[in-house]
Design a protein around this motif. Sequence first.
Motif, PDB file in Angstrom:
ATOM      1  N   VAL A   1      31.294 -11.027  19.822  1.00  0.00           N
ATOM      2  CA  VAL A   1      31.129 -12.042  18.781  1.00  0.00           C
ATOM      3  C   VAL A   1      32.493 -12.436  18.226  1.00  0.00           C
ATOM      4  CG1 VAL A   1      30.123 -12.531  16.524  1.00  0.00           C
ATOM      5  CG2 VAL A   1      28.851 -11.157  18.193  1.00  0.00           C
ATOM      6  N   GLU A   2      32.745 -13.729  18.170  1.00  0.00           N
ATOM      7  CA  GLU A   2      34.000 -14.223  17.614  1.00  0.00           C
ATOM      8  C   GLU A   2      34.017 -13.980  16.102  1.00  0.00           C
ATOM      9  OE1 GLU A   2      36.716 -15.732  19.040  1.00  0.00           O
ATOM     10  OE2 GLU A   2      35.851 -15.109  20.947  1.00  0.00           O
ATOM     11  N   PRO A   3      35.175 -13.649  15.530  1.00  0.00           N
ATOM     12  CA  PRO A   3      35.245 -13.440  14.069  1.00  0.00           C
ATOM     13  C   PRO A   3      34.948 -14.727  13.309  1.00  0.00           C
ATOM     14  CG  PRO A   3      37.451 -13.463  15.038  1.00  0.00           C
ATOM     15  CD  PRO A   3      36.491 -13.459  16.182  1.00  0.00           C
ATOM     16  N   TYR A   4      34.333 -14.572  12.157  1.00  0.00           N
ATOM     17  CA  TYR A   4      34.035 -15.747  11.334  1.00  0.00           C
ATOM     18  C   TYR A   4      35.329 -16.369  10.807  1.00  0.00           C
ATOM     19  CZ  TYR A   4      29.191 -14.161  11.314  1.00  0.00           C
ATOM     20  OH  TYR A   4      27.934 -13.776  11.687  1.00  0.00           O
ATOM     21  N   ARG A   5      35.369 -17.704  10.785  1.00  0.00           N
ATOM     22  CA  ARG A   5      36.498 -18.441  10.210  1.00  0.00           C
ATOM     23  C   ARG A   5      36.109 -18.825   8.782  1.00  0.00           C
ATOM     24  NH1 ARG A   5      35.433 -21.020  14.751  1.00  0.00           N
ATOM     25  NH2 ARG A   5      34.894 -22.940  13.639  1.00  0.00           N
ATOM     26  N   VAL A   6      36.821 -18.254   7.811  1.00  0.00           N
ATOM     27  CA  VAL A   6      36.461 -18.428   6.402  1.00  0.00           C
ATOM     28  C   VAL A   6      37.595 -19.134   5.665  1.00  0.00           C
ATOM     29  CG1 VAL A   6      35.687 -17.272   4.299  1.00  0.00           C
ATOM     30  CG2 VAL A   6      35.159 -16.269   6.537  1.00  0.00           C
ATOM     31  N   LEU A   7      37.290 -20.277   5.046  1.00  0.00           N
ATOM     32  CA  LEU A   7      38.250 -21.012   4.228  1.00  0.00           C
ATOM     33  C   LEU A   7      38.040 -20.631   2.765  1.00  0.00           C
ATOM     34  CD1 LEU A   7      40.400 -23.247   3.802  1.00  0.00           C
ATOM     35  CD2 LEU A   7      38.489 -24.892   3.711  1.00  0.00           C
ATOM     36  N   VAL A   8      39.102 -20.195   2.098  1.00  0.00           N
ATOM     37  CA  VAL A   8      39.023 -19.773   0.694  1.00  0.00           C
ATOM     38  C   VAL A   8      39.894 -20.692  -0.156  1.00  0.00           C
ATOM     39  CG1 VAL A   8      39.404 -17.899  -0.953  1.00  0.00           C
ATOM     40  CG2 VAL A   8      38.651 -17.367   1.375  1.00  0.00           C
TER      41      VAL A   8
ATOM     42  N   LEU B   1      38.906  -9.892   3.672  1.00  0.00           N
ATOM     43  CA  LEU B   1      38.351 -10.549   4.854  1.00  0.00           C
ATOM     44  C   LEU B   1      39.061 -10.103   6.125  1.00  0.00           C
ATOM     45  CD1 LEU B   1      37.864 -14.160   3.436  1.00  0.00           C
ATOM     46  CD2 LEU B   1      36.147 -12.370   3.697  1.00  0.00           C
ATOM     47  N   GLY B   2      40.373  -9.909   6.033  1.00  0.00           N
ATOM     48  CA  GLY B   2      41.137  -9.445   7.190  1.00  0.00           C
ATOM     49  C   GLY B   2      40.690  -8.069   7.637  1.00  0.00           C
ATOM     50  N   LYS B   3      40.464  -7.165   6.673  1.00  0.00           N
ATOM     51  CA  LYS B   3      40.012  -5.813   7.007  1.00  0.00           C
ATOM     52  C   LYS B   3      38.617  -5.831   7.628  1.00  0.00           C
ATOM     53  CE  LYS B   3      42.738  -3.145   3.658  1.00  0.00           C
ATOM     54  NZ  LYS B   3      42.692  -2.284   2.452  1.00  0.00           N
ATOM     55  N   ALA B   4      37.822  -6.829   7.274  1.00  0.00           N
ATOM     56  CA  ALA B   4      36.465  -6.952   7.822  1.00  0.00           C
ATOM     57  C   ALA B   4      36.464  -7.648   9.186  1.00  0.00           C
ATOM     58  CB  ALA B   4      35.580  -7.719   6.851  1.00  0.00           C
ATOM     59  N   GLY B   5      37.650  -7.966   9.713  1.00  0.00           N
ATOM     60  CA  GLY B   5      37.752  -8.578  11.032  1.00  0.00           C
ATOM     61  C   GLY B   5      37.505 -10.069  11.052  1.00  0.00           C
ATOM     62  N   MET B   6      37.669 -10.729   9.917  1.00  0.00           N
ATOM     63  CA  MET B   6      37.442 -12.177   9.850  1.00  0.00           C
ATOM     64  C   MET B   6      38.772 -12.926   9.801  1.00  0.00           C
ATOM     65  SD  MET B   6      34.338 -12.246   7.073  1.00  0.00           S
ATOM     66  CE  MET B   6      33.014 -11.023   7.147  1.00  0.00           C
ATOM     67  N   LYS B   7      38.745 -14.195  10.193  1.00  0.00           N
ATOM     68  CA  LYS B   7      39.923 -15.051  10.106  1.00  0.00           C
ATOM     69  C   LYS B   7      39.862 -15.831   8.800  1.00  0.00           C
ATOM     70  CE  LYS B   7      40.628 -15.732  15.081  1.00  0.00           C
ATOM     71  NZ  LYS B   7      40.661 -16.738  16.179  1.00  0.00           N
ATOM     72  N   ALA B   8      40.808 -15.570   7.927  1.00  0.00           N
ATOM     73  CA  ALA B   8      40.811 -16.233   6.617  1.00  0.00           C
ATOM     74  C   ALA B   8      41.940 -17.248   6.535  1.00  0.00           C
ATOM     75  CB  ALA B   8      40.949 -15.202   5.512  1.00  0.00           C
ATOM     76  N   HIS B   9      41.624 -18.405   5.963  1.00  0.00           N
ATOM     77  CA  HIS B   9      42.636 -19.428   5.686  1.00  0.00           C
ATOM     78  C   HIS B   9      42.599 -19.675   4.181  1.00  0.00           C
ATOM     79  CE1 HIS B   9      45.285 -22.828   6.620  1.00  0.00           C
ATOM     80  NE2 HIS B   9      44.591 -23.529   5.740  1.00  0.00           N
ATOM     81  N   ILE B  10      43.701 -19.381   3.493  1.00  0.00           N
ATOM     82  CA  ILE B  10      43.736 -19.408   2.030  1.00  0.00           C
ATOM     83  C   ILE B  10      44.499 -20.636   1.535  1.00  0.00           C
ATOM     84  CG2 ILE B  10      44.321 -18.098  -0.042  1.00  0.00           C
ATOM     85  CD1 ILE B  10      42.329 -16.663   1.753  1.00  0.00           C
TER      86      ILE B  10
ATOM     87  N   GLU C   1      42.252 -28.937   9.796  1.00  0.00           N
ATOM     88  CA  GLU C   1      43.137 -28.031  10.524  1.00  0.00           C
ATOM     89  C   GLU C   1      42.439 -26.745  10.943  1.00  0.00           C
ATOM     90  OE1 GLU C   1      46.276 -25.639   8.438  1.00  0.00           O
ATOM     91  OE2 GLU C   1      47.617 -27.002   9.494  1.00  0.00           O
ATOM     92  N   PHE C   2      41.585 -26.203  10.060  1.00  0.00           N
ATOM     93  CA  PHE C   2      41.019 -24.870  10.279  1.00  0.00           C
ATOM     94  C   PHE C   2      39.581 -24.911  10.794  1.00  0.00           C
ATOM     95  CE2 PHE C   2      39.228 -20.795   8.475  1.00  0.00           C
ATOM     96  CZ  PHE C   2      39.949 -19.946   9.291  1.00  0.00           C
ATOM     97  N   SER C   3      38.838 -25.980  10.508  1.00  0.00           N
ATOM     98  CA  SER C   3      37.437 -26.124  10.917  1.00  0.00           C
ATOM     99  C   SER C   3      36.637 -24.863  10.594  1.00  0.00           C
ATOM    100  CB  SER C   3      37.369 -26.417  12.418  1.00  0.00           C
ATOM    101  OG  SER C   3      36.058 -26.810  12.772  1.00  0.00           O
ATOM    102  N   PRO C   4      36.452 -24.575   9.303  1.00  0.00           N
ATOM    103  CA  PRO C   4      35.824 -23.307   8.901  1.00  0.00           C
ATOM    104  C   PRO C   4      34.329 -23.256   9.204  1.00  0.00           C
ATOM    105  CG  PRO C   4      36.112 -24.712   6.995  1.00  0.00           C
ATOM    106  CD  PRO C   4      36.778 -25.415   8.141  1.00  0.00           C
ATOM    107  N   GLU C   5      33.837 -22.020   9.339  1.00  0.00           N
ATOM    108  CA  GLU C   5      32.400 -21.796   9.477  1.00  0.00           C
ATOM    109  C   GLU C   5      31.768 -21.477   8.121  1.00  0.00           C
ATOM    110  OE1 GLU C   5      31.256 -19.572  13.348  1.00  0.00           O
ATOM    111  OE2 GLU C   5      33.175 -18.733  12.698  1.00  0.00           O
ATOM    112  N   ILE C   6      32.567 -20.955   7.200  1.00  0.00           N
ATOM    113  CA  ILE C   6      32.106 -20.607   5.852  1.00  0.00           C
ATOM    114  C   ILE C   6      33.206 -21.011   4.876  1.00  0.00           C
ATOM    115  CG2 ILE C   6      31.393 -18.718   4.321  1.00  0.00           C
ATOM    116  CD1 ILE C   6      30.657 -17.181   6.936  1.00  0.00           C
ATOM    117  N   ILE C   7      32.799 -21.527   3.721  1.00  0.00           N
ATOM    118  CA  ILE C   7      33.778 -21.965   2.705  1.00  0.00           C
ATOM    119  C   ILE C   7      33.497 -21.227   1.402  1.00  0.00           C
ATOM    120  CG2 ILE C   7      34.656 -23.942   1.388  1.00  0.00           C
ATOM    121  CD1 ILE C   7      33.671 -25.710   3.746  1.00  0.00           C
TER     122      ILE C   7
END
Length: 537
Positions: free
Chosen positions: A246-253, A268-277, A290-296
């Motif tokens: 499973v690909e890591p979730y892309r999360v925009l914060v 989020l990093g420790k949980a294996g997710m890709k975070a864009h802050i 730029e990031f095309s998040p899956e969760i915001i």
Amino acid sequence: MNEESQKEKLRQHFARRVTTQARVVLDTWQKIREAGNDTAAFQHDFATAIDKLVRYAQRFEMDKHASAGQQLLTLIAEWPANEALPEELTAPVQNWVDELSRATLRRADQHQDESPRIYRRTPVYIALNNSEMAGRLIKQMEFFGFRASAFDKAEDLMEACALHKPETILMDVSFGGQTDGGLDAIERLQERHDTPIPIIFISDEDGTIETRLRASRCGGEEYFYPAVDPGQLIEKIETYTHGNTVEPYRVLVLDDSRAQAKFMETVLGKAGMKAHIITDPMQIIHALEEFSPEIIILDMYMPGCTGMEIARVIRQQDRFHSVPIIYLSAEEDVTKQLHAMSLGGDDFLTKPIDPKHLVATIHNRGRRARSLLALMIRDSLTGLFNHTHTLHLLDQEIVKARQKRHPLCFAMIDIDYFKKINDTYGHPIGDRVLRSLSMFLKQRLRKTDHIGRYGGEEFAIILPDTRAEDAERVLNEIRERFAELVQPAGDREFSVTFSCGVASWNNESAQLVCERADRALYQAKANDRNCVVPAVD
């Protein structure tokens, strides 16, 4: 240099000679596993390499290497000269090869729990009463890139799992000819592992609710009655293997507090997710593109605007209409929280944020969002991208290729005589052929390639950063291997071929490159099918 240091240097020199020879043994075994029915060609080299290893290891008192080598010599003494390796020897030889691999770990690898993975994938273990069916399964699975081993004793299976934890196990409920023998073995096996191994059970009898509950409780993911054919089993095995990571979730914060934003990034990093802050709400449009998040995740109250206003702006864009939005705030008024969610939000977390609560919320929302997205963009039968989304991806890859000045290829595949397959064997078998080709393509193409079901028996493949000659070569290899695959249909078997047209992108629109690939496919079918034809520029 004193005498002790000289001895240590000598010991290290001897150890290097032994481990080097051990790797010769491992490499030769790899060749044997990849040789199919031509294993006899490596018989002498394998025996010679093991014999040399044993002599070196005994001479230099490296007991683990010597023991593994002696066991291997004993086993291959049963290998008839100039014949293929007997099937019953494969699993025990593999067990001792794994033991040798463990003993040969480099110092840099010593922290690892498992032996280095020499093969393409970790193993799938098969424990069936029907040895003929197990053999057929192994041969079929090799076409899909799996490494599989069969066992006829529970003790042998236990030992193999101790050496190398499998990705999944196919287990006969009555393994060993004993009622619930497979369940007994799996219950004992699962106790030895911190994380359970996915189990696919098959049975010749319709299990009682007690039997099925017991199977489920010991890690059973599937329970097949009556037993199904190899094609169906391989589809299920694929579901529970690491090939489907499973690909890591892309999360925009978006949070105007730098401290809070940094905290979120760490969690989020420790949980294996890709975070864009981002901390400036005016950057939201650029960040979305730029990031095309899956969760915001949005802070509720920020200088100049609120999270609710940002949510409404996000929802005005069709592509982000269904992306989950989670609000963050110290606001504890439930009425205000509900009002905020009515304006585009999906969830509400109160500051200070509990990391476990945050991660669990993201996982729950992310799973649902991916499921809904899959329904919209994927074909329900094969799991591949549907026609519309495939063309959308082609447009995206053309933009990237133009920006980076990289090559790009587009291929169209059509299964030969598919109507005849449906008419002869029935539509369920035809559907299985479609799933078989889709899985075959996924196994043999890169993660960066895009595979779609274009319609009916037609498939489309987007190959970024690929030259025409390379695309043609890869697709020809896939075509040849797929034609060798045996398709089961009850008590009958048949093989399937496909035709393919490949077009290299020439700085043109998606529509034009599709048309050229389609014409090349038409030419391939006119050329008596079962071939790959490059498009004319």
